[in-house]
Structure formats: structure tokens, C-alpha cells
Design a protein around this motif. Structure first.
Motif: not given
Lengths: 131, 131
Positions: A78-80, A100, A103-104
DNA sequence: CTGGATCCATTTGGATACTG
DNA sequence: CAGTATCCAAATGGATCCAG
């Protein structure tokens, strides 16, 4: 791929108009992933910098290697986070949040903070409830 | 009940010292509940005011009565919402957020907003990933 | 060290039908 | 209307052992 959902935005609370309420909206998938208990803990663990597999396993109490692997792979997809393998012996693999994933940290931190602040109230309510 | 965890607080990101990482910490339980997909949608649904059972079922796409009931009951036990039965025919039951539940709107809203804003990026990463 | 492989118990949740 | 009851498929996750 075009689901027709990408340009729909959230409305202020109170005037919200669906979107995540639609079972076919991809937002549901994303909510599932970041709502996952282990994912939350991984993000928290990686907030302070890259970590190795064993470090994560030791930090996150109660997680098995299998589940940790699954979680990390899913988050990578998921690109995290990114997974970096060093060609050494013994092997070394490092996991780090992507922009990304970083940013979570804020929204997840908010939820985690809420949980910590209100554990007492929730437990109290739970014990007050009839069995 | 005293688990010995209630007075431990979160540290700023980067200096965090566990707590939720401890499998025995009740914070885990709370995280599980509010991390639940359906709970999130219920909080969102009730943000604009009390709703009846059928209203919730219709608003939240794809939820079955059984699961909605389970979710509502669990949230009631945890003090997040109150269930009011009116002695009428046909029966009327209203669900409303408690102050505790309302305090969840902000963190949950943050997560939902993140999901909406980054669905595109996540889906893109997912499709970029090897099958 | 970093997982993969396997097996298995439990849970979850969906479909469906029915009731006070 | 507001659920319950039942059945069941699938997913989750844990334990254990093994391997590059």
C-alpha cells in the motif's frame, strides 16, 4: 482503473454525504488497512525511524513472525513503508515509513492518544454494564 | 480493578515508550474497538445527531442487521453511545453518541479524512505492486 | 537473522429466515 | 420497526518447526 470515487470529498461533520458509507468505495479498503491493530502499532514503532524485523517483533508485544510479516507486506504493497534488504550475512532487513506512511502518523497518533486518554472511561463503562 | 496501566501516558512521537505495545495493556482493547470498520462508520453516522436502527442500517451500506446490532451493543457497553427505547407501536429505538462517543469524532474524523485524501495514492501503490 | 511453511482453533461476518 | 436465530464460509491469527 476508475471507480468514480476518487474525486468525492468529505463534508464537514453533520453534512456528510456518504462515500465511506458506500460498500464499493475504496475508502473502505483503506480504512480496513489503517484500522488494523497491528498496522497502527507498526506505524507507531516506525515513527522514530527505521527498524529491523526483530526489533519490530520485540517492540510489538504479542505479535508472531507470521502476522508481522503479513502486516509489513500489506503495508509495503500500500506504499506505507519500504523494505530494504542488505546483502550481508547474517541478512539485515530494514523497514521505514514512506512519506505517505509518515503522513499517517498524525491521524493515527490522534486515535492512539484518544485510546490512552479514555481507556479508563471505557473500562469503567464496560464494568458498569450488565454481564 | 487495577491493571497498573491507567497512569501511564503517551510520549511524543520519537520517544514513545510502549504501553500500547504491551499486549496486556487495555489500550489494545480500546484500539480494537474504535479501529473496527463498522464502529467508525457508526460514529460518523451519529455525528449529525441521533438515528434509528433502520436509518443506520440504510446509511451504512453493506451492513447486516446482525452485525449492526453487535456493533451497537459493543459501543453501548463501552459507553460510546446510548440506546433509547420508546414504548410505542411500532417500536422506536434511537441511538445517540454520549459525550465520550462525541470526543471520538475528531480523531476518527482525522483518520477518515486521511483515508479519503489518500485513497488514490494507496490504490496506485497497490496496483504498482507485483501480483 | 529473517522470515517461509504448515497446521489448526477461533472468530468474524454474511445470507437467510423469522418474531414480539 | 427492531431486532433474533441459525447456519455456515472465509478469514484471522496463533503455535510450531524449518530454511536460505
Amino acid at each position: 482503473m476508475d471507480t468514480g470515487y476518487f474525486n468525492i470529498h468529505w463534508y464537514p461533520l453533520g453534512t456528510m454525504k456518504g462515500n465511506a458509507f458506500d460498500p464499493n468505495c475504496p475508502t473502505r479498503l483503506v480504512l480496513d488497512r489503517i484500522g488494523d491493530k497491528w498496522s497502527v502499532l507498526v506505524v507507531l514503532s516506525l515513527s522514530s525511524g527505521p527498524r529491523r524485523f526483530t526489533q519490530l517483533r520485540d517492540t510489538i508485544g504479542g505479535i508472531t513472525p507470521k502476522v508481522l510479516t503479513q502486516t509489513l507486506r500489506a503495508m509495503e504493497r500500500d506504499g506505507l513503508l519500504i523494505r530494504t534488504v542488505f546483502a550481508e550475512v547474517p541478512p539485515r532487513v530494514e523497514y521505514a515509513l514512506t512519506p505517505l506512511g509518515q503522513s499517517l502518523q498524525s491521524p493515527i497518533g490522534a486515535v492512539a492518544a484518544w485510546a490512552e486518554e479514555n481507556v479508563e472511561a471505557v473500562i469503567a463503562a464496560r464494568e458498569r454494564a450488565p454481564v
